[in-house]
Structure formats: C-alpha cells, structure tokens
Design an enzyme around this catalytic site. Structure first.
Site, PDB file in Angstrom:
ATOM      1  N   CYS A 101      -7.444   8.619  -5.415  1.00  0.00           N
ATOM      2  CA  CYS A 101      -6.133   8.546  -6.047  1.00  0.00           C
ATOM      3  C   CYS A 101      -5.179   7.954  -5.020  1.00  0.00           C
ATOM      4  CB  CYS A 101      -5.677   9.946  -6.432  1.00  0.00           C
ATOM      5  SG  CYS A 101      -3.902  10.062  -6.696  1.00  0.00           S
ATOM      6  N   ASP A 141     -46.322  24.399  -4.515  1.00  0.00           N
ATOM      7  CA  ASP A 141     -46.012  23.561  -5.664  1.00  0.00           C
ATOM      8  C   ASP A 141     -46.537  22.148  -5.416  1.00  0.00           C
ATOM      9  OD1 ASP A 141     -45.098  23.205  -8.148  1.00  0.00           O
ATOM     10  OD2 ASP A 141     -42.968  23.180  -7.639  1.00  0.00           O
ATOM     11  N   SER A 190     -56.812  28.839 -14.101  1.00  0.00           N
ATOM     12  CA  SER A 190     -55.380  28.959 -13.808  1.00  0.00           C
ATOM     13  C   SER A 190     -55.076  30.430 -13.564  1.00  0.00           C
ATOM     14  CB  SER A 190     -54.568  28.403 -14.963  1.00  0.00           C
ATOM     15  OG  SER A 190     -54.906  29.096 -16.131  1.00  0.00           O
ATOM     16  N   LEU A 191     -53.821  30.754 -13.388  1.00  0.00           N
ATOM     17  CA  LEU A 191     -53.441  32.125 -13.040  1.00  0.00           C
ATOM     18  C   LEU A 191     -52.510  32.697 -14.089  1.00  0.00           C
ATOM     19  CD1 LEU A 191     -52.563  31.610  -9.272  1.00  0.00           C
ATOM     20  CD2 LEU A 191     -54.448  32.973 -10.141  1.00  0.00           C
ATOM     21  N   CYS A 221      -2.209  12.956 -11.479  1.00  0.00           N
ATOM     22  CA  CYS A 221      -0.850  12.419 -11.357  1.00  0.00           C
ATOM     23  C   CYS A 221      -0.657  11.073 -12.054  1.00  0.00           C
ATOM     24  CB  CYS A 221      -0.448  12.310  -9.890  1.00  0.00           C
ATOM     25  SG  CYS A 221      -1.222  10.935  -9.027  1.00  0.00           S
ATOM     26  N   LYS A 238     -54.082  38.189  -4.733  1.00  0.00           N
ATOM     27  CA  LYS A 238     -55.487  38.244  -5.132  1.00  0.00           C
ATOM     28  C   LYS A 238     -56.065  39.559  -4.625  1.00  0.00           C
ATOM     29  CE  LYS A 238     -55.620  33.292  -4.499  1.00  0.00           C
ATOM     30  NZ  LYS A 238     -55.876  32.195  -3.580  1.00  0.00           N
ATOM     31  N   LYS A 298     -47.377  30.502  -3.383  1.00  0.00           N
ATOM     32  CA  LYS A 298     -47.896  29.623  -4.434  1.00  0.00           C
ATOM     33  C   LYS A 298     -47.273  28.255  -4.202  1.00  0.00           C
ATOM     34  CE  LYS A 298     -48.865  29.360  -9.328  1.00  0.00           C
ATOM     35  NZ  LYS A 298     -48.537  27.972  -9.619  1.00  0.00           N
ATOM     36  N   CYS A 305       0.951  13.223  -5.828  1.00  0.00           N
ATOM     37  CA  CYS A 305      -0.121  13.891  -6.580  1.00  0.00           C
ATOM     38  C   CYS A 305      -0.203  15.383  -6.253  1.00  0.00           C
ATOM     39  CB  CYS A 305      -1.460  13.216  -6.255  1.00  0.00           C
ATOM     40  SG  CYS A 305      -2.823  13.898  -7.181  1.00  0.00           S
ATOM     41  N   LYS A 336     -43.827  34.643 -10.009  1.00  0.00           N
ATOM     42  CA  LYS A 336     -42.992  33.453  -9.868  1.00  0.00           C
ATOM     43  C   LYS A 336     -41.615  33.791  -9.313  1.00  0.00           C
ATOM     44  CE  LYS A 336     -45.441  30.062 -11.708  1.00  0.00           C
ATOM     45  NZ  LYS A 336     -44.862  29.333 -12.802  1.00  0.00           N
ATOM     46  N   GLU A 384     -50.388  35.121  -0.772  1.00  0.00           N
ATOM     47  CA  GLU A 384     -50.191  33.754  -0.246  1.00  0.00           C
ATOM     48  C   GLU A 384     -49.063  33.093  -1.019  1.00  0.00           C
ATOM     49  OE1 GLU A 384     -53.775  31.932  -1.519  1.00  0.00           O
ATOM     50  OE2 GLU A 384     -55.040  33.202  -0.269  1.00  0.00           O
ATOM     51  N   TYR A 388     -53.470  22.660   1.933  1.00  0.00           N
ATOM     52  CA  TYR A 388     -53.811  24.030   2.336  1.00  0.00           C
ATOM     53  C   TYR A 388     -54.947  24.530   1.457  1.00  0.00           C
ATOM     54  CZ  TYR A 388     -49.226  24.069   4.588  1.00  0.00           C
ATOM     55  OH  TYR A 388     -48.146  23.783   5.364  1.00  0.00           O
ATOM     56  N   GLU A 438     -54.547  23.220  -2.351  1.00  0.00           N
ATOM     57  CA  GLU A 438     -53.419  22.504  -2.942  1.00  0.00           C
ATOM     58  C   GLU A 438     -53.033  21.319  -2.056  1.00  0.00           C
ATOM     59  OE1 GLU A 438     -52.570  23.920  -5.787  1.00  0.00           O
ATOM     60  OE2 GLU A 438     -50.476  23.387  -6.262  1.00  0.00           O
ATOM     61  N   CYS A 457      -5.657   8.463 -11.831  1.00  0.00           N
ATOM     62  CA  CYS A 457      -5.872   9.830 -11.369  1.00  0.00           C
ATOM     63  C   CYS A 457      -5.557  10.791 -12.511  1.00  0.00           C
ATOM     64  CB  CYS A 457      -4.976  10.114 -10.173  1.00  0.00           C
ATOM     65  SG  CYS A 457      -4.924  11.852  -9.713  1.00  0.00           S
ATOM     66  N   TYR A 468     -52.812  10.575  21.427  1.00  0.00           N
ATOM     67  CA  TYR A 468     -53.676  10.593  20.247  1.00  0.00           C
ATOM     68  C   TYR A 468     -53.960   9.160  19.778  1.00  0.00           C
ATOM     69  CZ  TYR A 468     -55.273  11.761  15.519  1.00  0.00           C
ATOM     70  OH  TYR A 468     -55.998  11.866  14.364  1.00  0.00           O
ATOM     71  N   ASP A 469     -52.898   8.365  19.701  1.00  0.00           N
ATOM     72  CA  ASP A 469     -53.046   6.977  19.257  1.00  0.00           C
ATOM     73  C   ASP A 469     -53.961   6.193  20.201  1.00  0.00           C
ATOM     74  OD1 ASP A 469     -51.398   7.501  17.172  1.00  0.00           O
ATOM     75  OD2 ASP A 469     -49.605   6.609  18.074  1.00  0.00           O
ATOM     76  N   ASP A 503     -48.265  12.158  20.579  1.00  0.00           N
ATOM     77  CA  ASP A 503     -48.683  11.164  19.590  1.00  0.00           C
ATOM     78  C   ASP A 503     -49.286   9.940  20.276  1.00  0.00           C
ATOM     79  OD1 ASP A 503     -47.712  12.835  17.757  1.00  0.00           O
ATOM     80  OD2 ASP A 503     -46.060  11.556  17.062  1.00  0.00           O
TER      81      ASP A 503
HETATM   82  S1  IVH Z   1     -55.586  30.542  -6.595  1.00  0.00           S
HETATM   83  C1  IVH Z   1     -58.529  31.505  -9.840  1.00  0.00           C
HETATM   84  N1  IVH Z   1     -53.746  30.305  -4.711  1.00  0.00           N
HETATM   85  O1  IVH Z   1     -51.585  27.477  -8.948  1.00  0.00           O
HETATM   86  C2  IVH Z   1     -57.407  31.291  -8.890  1.00  0.00           C
HETATM   87  N2  IVH Z   1     -53.599  28.921  -6.625  1.00  0.00           N
HETATM   88  O2  IVH Z   1     -51.606  28.534 -11.745  1.00  0.00           O
HETATM   89  C3  IVH Z   1     -57.093  29.881  -8.726  1.00  0.00           C
HETATM   90  N3  IVH Z   1     -51.734  27.344  -6.577  1.00  0.00           N
HETATM   91  O3  IVH Z   1     -54.062  25.450 -10.258  1.00  0.00           O
HETATM   92  C4  IVH Z   1     -55.879  29.574  -8.021  1.00  0.00           C
HETATM   93  N4  IVH Z   1     -50.965  27.925  -4.613  1.00  0.00           N
HETATM   94  O4  IVH Z   1     -52.967  24.635  -8.139  1.00  0.00           O
HETATM   95  C5  IVH Z   1     -54.196  29.877  -5.917  1.00  0.00           C
HETATM   96  N5  IVH Z   1     -52.212  30.160  -2.956  1.00  0.00           N
HETATM   97  C6  IVH Z   1     -52.659  29.731  -4.157  1.00  0.00           C
HETATM   98  C7  IVH Z   1     -52.019  28.716  -4.875  1.00  0.00           C
HETATM   99  C8  IVH Z   1     -52.517  28.334  -6.115  1.00  0.00           C
HETATM  100  C9  IVH Z   1     -50.810  27.125  -5.644  1.00  0.00           C
HETATM  101  C10 IVH Z   1     -51.830  26.623  -7.870  1.00  0.00           C
HETATM  102  C11 IVH Z   1     -53.172  26.028  -8.115  1.00  0.00           C
HETATM  103  C12 IVH Z   1     -53.604  26.484  -9.480  1.00  0.00           C
HETATM  104  C13 IVH Z   1     -52.344  27.050 -10.048  1.00  0.00           C
HETATM  105  C14 IVH Z   1     -52.658  28.226 -10.939  1.00  0.00           C
END
Ligand code: IVH
Length: 672
Positions: A427, A118, A83-84, A412, A291, A116, A433, A315, A114, A224, A174, A409, A37-38, A34
């Site tokens: 207590c 959060d 979304s998925l 007791c 995927k 998922k 007790c 999930k 991969e 990522y 994400e 207590c 780098y600094d 570090d």
């Molecule tokens: S792929 C069309 N890969 O999950 C595919 N999504 O429910 C688009 N997420 O809004 C998403 N990790 O924020 C993908 N390895 C991952 C993910 C990921 C988290 C989230 C993402 C998306 C939501 C979909």
C-alpha cells in the site's frame, strides 16, 4: 589381466566402502569425510574400468544401471504384504491391547514400537546375501519389479554383511524421502521449471517409479527396514525386536527411534514422546506402529482379512486435509504489505480446526493456480502457520477466474503496487493508512527522522489507541491537557513533549523526506533527493524520468517516490504538516562543480561514533565529494573510525591524508 595384488586391492576397496556405508546409514556414525569416501569410490571405478573382468553386480560402483526400462515387470509376493489396522484414540489402543491380552492370557504385553514412516512399502529379496529383487507392495499380492531403481538407494546394501545370513531373506521396509532432501528437490524442480511434489511420500513414490534408474539415482531416497517376509534356512529369534537387531547386524538400516514398551501405558508414553519430536525428525511420520514383540504370540493371534491381529498403527492427527477455499481476503500489515489470506471451510488438521491459511503473495497464488471455490489441500505441521499445499484440480467446478491481488489498498484506498524486483504488493498510502498508522508515526518521530524527544514507541501506541492521534500531523495538535489524560503522564512530561514537538518543527528537508517513510527511501536517498531537488515542491512534482536521472536513484525508488506523492491522502497529510509550521532552511542551488568538496574523492572506513557510514557518505556527497569504496592513488582523503582494517594501512602506504573522526566532523561543519 589383473594380478593377485590388484584383485586384493579391489576386494579391499569394496570392503572399505561397504563398511563406511554401514557406519553412515545403519550406525548413523560416519567414519570418513565425503572426500575420502569419494576417493575410494573413484579408485575402485578406475580399477574396474581397467579390468572389466573384476566387475561384480554387487560392487558399490554398480548402483546405477545404464538403460531405461520400457515398463516394470510384475512380481508375485509369496508372503502377502499386509496392511495395518488403525487406532485413532487411547480407547482404540485399550481395545487393541485387551484383544491381545485375551489371546495371550497375560497381564502386560511387550510391544515393539516404531515410527510409522510416510513413504512406500518395499520388499527386498536377498539370495545368499545378494540383493536380487526389489518390489513395490502393489495390491499386497503382486507388485512391480523396481530392482534397478532400488539399487540406486545408498541406504540399501547390495550385499549383506558378515556370514550368518540365511540363504533366502526377504526384508520389508519403507522407502522414504527425508524432509531436507524433499525441500531441496522441490527447490531444484522449481528452478528447472518442472512440477514440484506435494509431500515427501509422493516424491518418494514418484522417484521410485521412474523408468530410468539414472533419474532415481539423483533423488534423495532413503530406507528403513521394519520386518521380514520370506525367510529360509534360519532359526528365528523369539521376538520381533531381536529380529530387527539381527537385520541391523546384516547391514540393514532400522529406525533409531524403535523401542520395546510395556502395555498400553508404555504405548501412550511413547506416542506422546514422538508426537513432541515429530517435526524435528529427519523423516515424515504419520503415527506409531505397535507390534506384539513375541513371535509365538504373533502366530497365535494370526490375521483378520488383510491385517495382522498382532499389530496396529496409532495415527497422529493428520497434517494435511482437503477443504474448500471460500474466499481470499487481503490483510494489510503494519509496514503496508498486502498479504492474501485464504478463508477456508473449517477443517480439522494437525490437531486444531483451521479456517484460514496464508497465501503469501501473488507469485504463490500463481504457482498454485488457486481460485475461489477450489478444493485445496491444507497443511498444518506443528505450530507452523497453515499452508495451502496444492489444488485438487479434478474437483474444480466450472471456470473460476484467476485471482489477482487488488490494485487498491482495502484499508485506505490508496494505490497498491508491486515493484519489479519484489514479490510483495505494498500500500502506498503510508502516511494515512490505518493499518500502517502506528509504524508510520513511530518512524516519523524517531531520532534520525523528526527527532521528537520523548515520543517513544509505547507512547505512540497509547496515543493511537486513545484516539488522540490518527496521522502524523495530529501530533502537532496535541495539548498539555490532552496528554495529561494519558496513563502515567504528568504535567511536566506532557509539557516536555509539547516543547519537543515544537522544536522538531525546525528540521531539514532531508530529514523531512526520510520521515515520510516512503518505501525504500532511507536516510542516504532522502539526502540525495533533498540536495538534488532543493525544495519539497520540486520533489513532489518530479517525474520518474527526472528521478532516474539523479545519480544513485534507481527505477524502483523513482517509482516509489512518484506513487507516494501521487496519493491524495499522503499529500493532505503533508500539507497539514507544513501548515502546522514544519520548516527547514532553504538549500542554496549550487552547481555540482561549485560545491566545496567537488572533485575530491573520499573513502570512509571503520566505525564512527557520531553517525553511520551511510550518513557520513551522504554528508560528503552533499558537499560535492565522490565517495569510493576502495583506496587507490586517486583517493584524496580516508576517513577513519574505530577498527579501520586494511584500508587505513593502505592509505598510509600510499601517503594519503587520513582524517580521524574529530577532524572529519570539523570539515563537515566548516562547509555545511
Ligand atoms: S509393519 C503386517 N511398520 O504402513 C505389518 N509398516 O498400513 C506390515 N509402514 O504398507 C507393516 N512404517 O508401508 C510397518 N514401522 C512400520 C511402518 C509401516 C510405515 C507402512 C507400510 C505398510 C503400511 C501399513
């Protein structure tokens, strides 16, 4: 004006810094310390200050902007952010795979798997390799422009690596807050008296939606990549996994857990594998995304409403759920600690049904401001005890009262007190007790207390479980006949125990006080109390003021002692013990300056074989000596045990008398 050499140096510093960032974030293989780098970053900053004309927007020094925004601008996503679909069981996965296979006309499908993550989805637009815009997902069609904030995230390159990148590249991924960073941030928030975040996702999202990028810059955010949106002027590889490798080469971080797996079987194996290590991963994940790896097949599968048919999120069981707090019960631990336990409407969370959660102590109840009847968020991660994370205040009905741990207590009926410097309520009926029974008896019988030979922990458990002993005074009512009924207890051992009990009655006041198990009263304190008050009666009658006046007795111990002796149940047990014949030699009242070692200063160093250092100190103090922790010209004696260290050599230097253990014991014997 900067000359060529300076321009080259600036360029070289930027390259080095970017290369180190890449090694650290993308390759997960740091190359420098570090501080090194600094140093590079500092040198670059200084040169840029000196030659402002050399500053470029993608310079690693330009991550944090100066001015807060008044609002975020709107951004249209040219390629919508989808979304998925979700899977919650193996059947759901089998269905998904069947649909894919039907379209593919293939037996086994390759899936890119991969974690998922959060966090929150983000779109990063690179033009000619330079990050020009970052936007949140919003409703999928338009989001907010958070470019200034995203620039502060070190894991996101301001400039792509190498040369082969396309002129237009939109990376999607994400933004997350690693668990360790989340804990640290919440700790800091607490210390500053500011609001804490419920979970890493909320913390990440709250941090990214700050109008002042200088605030975002202080938050431990990470990133990522998991896909691409818009891309122009580039021949796509034939699989998703190859595309991800390509992003990695351009300097974007991808999840190191990503794999390509075969068929549902491969998906299930990967799922199990990650479920196992889920809690040890640096980032919070809530499932696995699969995927279809082949891009041509992805295109053939297409979309349904707002989700691709070629991907699915399987999930994990949720680690947080909402439920209702039905009641708060108090559990009394074996050491007398009162722990509030939340009784919950049963809820399925973290893979099991949870109906209790710990609330730790009054501070935690106050911090959460949790009240009976509240809707709460319960969290169970791995094998960790379920916790209440927060209260959903918007669902509170009426005006429930604040909860306070009772001052009695529940087991007791003795007073339950919380001392000034502790979080826990205790207590004070230690001798009586039921919850503390076994521990109290074990302590009472132990070597340094009443020293009842042969009465070990196992035997105490047996005696209590069989109902032969409820309180310590019952020990002295045991008969050989009763003891012989116990498993593995012969006549001889039974007789030995009765003899040992008889012998233990002859003790010292200090041992007896210690044996009572008063909270915070250890051997040394017991010794001090005995030599000061001389009789048990005096000690029982002592007020807090009288106790605090004794050297080495602080307000907490004083409060403990007074409360302990004020409990009628404790006093009953003590009376029974005295009636059973426990006695000790009277302590002669001697004025401090008449004591044999009055006016002498001792230092004790090294390990003594016959007693602990505190015991040695207490014995010396009882004889009127002063015990100090460092050797000086004022020291009269240094007591030296094994491995004494520098204090012994200092004593020699100063010509101070050294007492080895044998001589020290001799001295104690002579005067006590
Ligand atoms: S792929 C069309 N890969 O999950 C595919 N999504 O429910 C688009 N997420 O809004 C998403 N990790 O924020 C993908 N390895 C991952 C993910 C990921 C988290 C989230 C993402 C998306 C939501 C979909």
């Amino acid at each position: 004006m900067a000359d060529k050499k300076i321009r080259q140096r600036v360029e070289s510093l930027r390259e080095q810094i970017n290369a180190h960032n890449y090694a650290y974030y993308v390759l997960d293989n740091p190359e420098v310390t570090d501080s090194e780098y600094d140093r590079l970053l500092r040198e670059l900053t200084e040169l840029e200050q000196q030659y402002p004309e050399l500053v470029t927007p993608d310079s690693p020094t330009q991550r944090v902007g100066a001015k807060p925004l008044s609002e975020f601008a709107e951004v249209q996503h040219e390629v919508p952010m989808l979304s998925l679909g979700n899977a919650f069981s193996e059947e759901d996965m089998i269905d998904f795979d069947r649909r894919v296979r039907e379209v593919a006309g293939q037996k086994i499908i390759d899936y890119a798997a991969e974690p998922k993550l959060d966090g929150l989805a983000i779109s990063l637009l690179y033009q000619d390799g330079v990050l020009v815009r970052a936007a949140t997902r919003g409703d999928g069609h338009s989001g907010e422009d958070v470019t200034l904030n995203v620039r502060t995230i070190q894991a996101i390159p301001l400039k792509l690596r190498g040369r082969g990148y396309p002129p237009v590249l939109e990376v999607r991924g994400e933004v997350v807050m690693p668990k360790s960073g989340f804990e640290k941030l919440n700790q800091q928030q607490k210390e500053k008296g500011e609001k804490t975040f419920v979970n890493p996702r909320n913390a990440a999202s709250g941090s990214l939606r700050q109008l002042d990028p200088r605030v975002t810059a202080t938050r431990p955010l990470s990133f990522y990549s998991y896909g691409i949106g818009l891309i122009e002027g580039f021949a796509m590889p034939d699989t998703h996994s190859k595309m991800m490798q390509q992003l990695k080469e351009w300097g974007l971080r991808i999840n190191p857990q990503s794999r390509v797996v075969q068929g549902v079987k491969g998906c299930m194996e990967y799922y199990q594998q990650l479920a196992k290590i889920r809690n040890d991963l640096p980032d919070e994940i809530d499932g696995i995304v699969y995927k279809v790896d082949n891009i041509a097949l992805q295109e053939k599968l297409g979309f349904v409403s707002r989700a691709p048919r070629w991907a699915i999120a399987y999930k994990f069981p949720a680690q947080e759920e909402m439920t209702r707090l039905l009641a708060i019960d108090i559990q009394v631990g074996r050491t007398g600690a009162l722990t509030p336990v939340a009784r919950l409407e049963p809820v399925f969370v973290g893979g099991v049904t949870v109906s209790n959660a710990t609330l730790h102590n009054q501070d935690e109840i106050d911090r959460l401001d949790v009240r009976i009847g509240d809707t709460v968020i319960v969290r169970r991660a791995g094998d960790v005890i379920p916790q209440i994370v927060s209260v959903v205040k918007s669902r509170r009905k009426g005006k429930p009262r604040r909860y306070h741990i009772p001052d009695k207590c529940p087991v007791c009926g003795s007073a339950a007190v919380r001392y000034d410097d502790e979080a826990v309520t205790y207590c004070t009926g230690g001798l009586y007790c039921e919850a503390q029974r076994k521990e109290a008896i074990k302590h009472f019988a132990s070597r340094r207390a009443m020293n009842i030979d042969g009465l070990g922990d196992k035997l105490v458990e047996q005696l209590v479980d069989e109902g032969l002993v409820n309180h310590v005074d019952d020990l002295y009512k045991l008969t050989v006949g009763q003891l012989m009924q116990l498993e593995r207890m012969g006549k001889k051992s039974a007789q030995n125990l009765v003899d040992a009990l008889q012998q233990s009655k002859n003790t010292t006041l200090a041992r007896f006080i210690f044996a009572l198990g008063i909270h915070n009263v250890g051997e040394t304190t017991a010794q001090t109390l005995a030599s000061h008050f001389l009789t048990l009666d005096n000690l029982i009658k002592a007020t807090e003021e009288e106790l605090v006046a004794v050297p080495d007795i602080g307000p907490v111990v004083a409060q403990n002692v007074v409360t302990f002796f004020r409990q009628p149940h404790n006093r009953e047990v003590i009376q029974q013990l005295i009636d059973a014949g426990i006695h000790w030699p009277a302590i002669k009242a001697r004025k401090r300056d008449e004591l044999p070692l009055a006016g002498k200063t001792f230092v004790v160093t090294g390990t003594l074989s016959s007693m602990g250092r505190n015991e040695a100190k207490a014995a010396l103090q009882e004889l009127g000596a002063k015990v100090s922790s460092s050797v000086s010209k004022k020291t009269d004696y240094v007591v030296v045990g094994e491995n004494p260290g520098s204090k012994a050599s200092k004593a020699e230097e100063l010509g101070i008398e050294i007492l080895e253990e044998a001589a020290f014991l001799e001295l104690l014997k002579k005067y006590s």
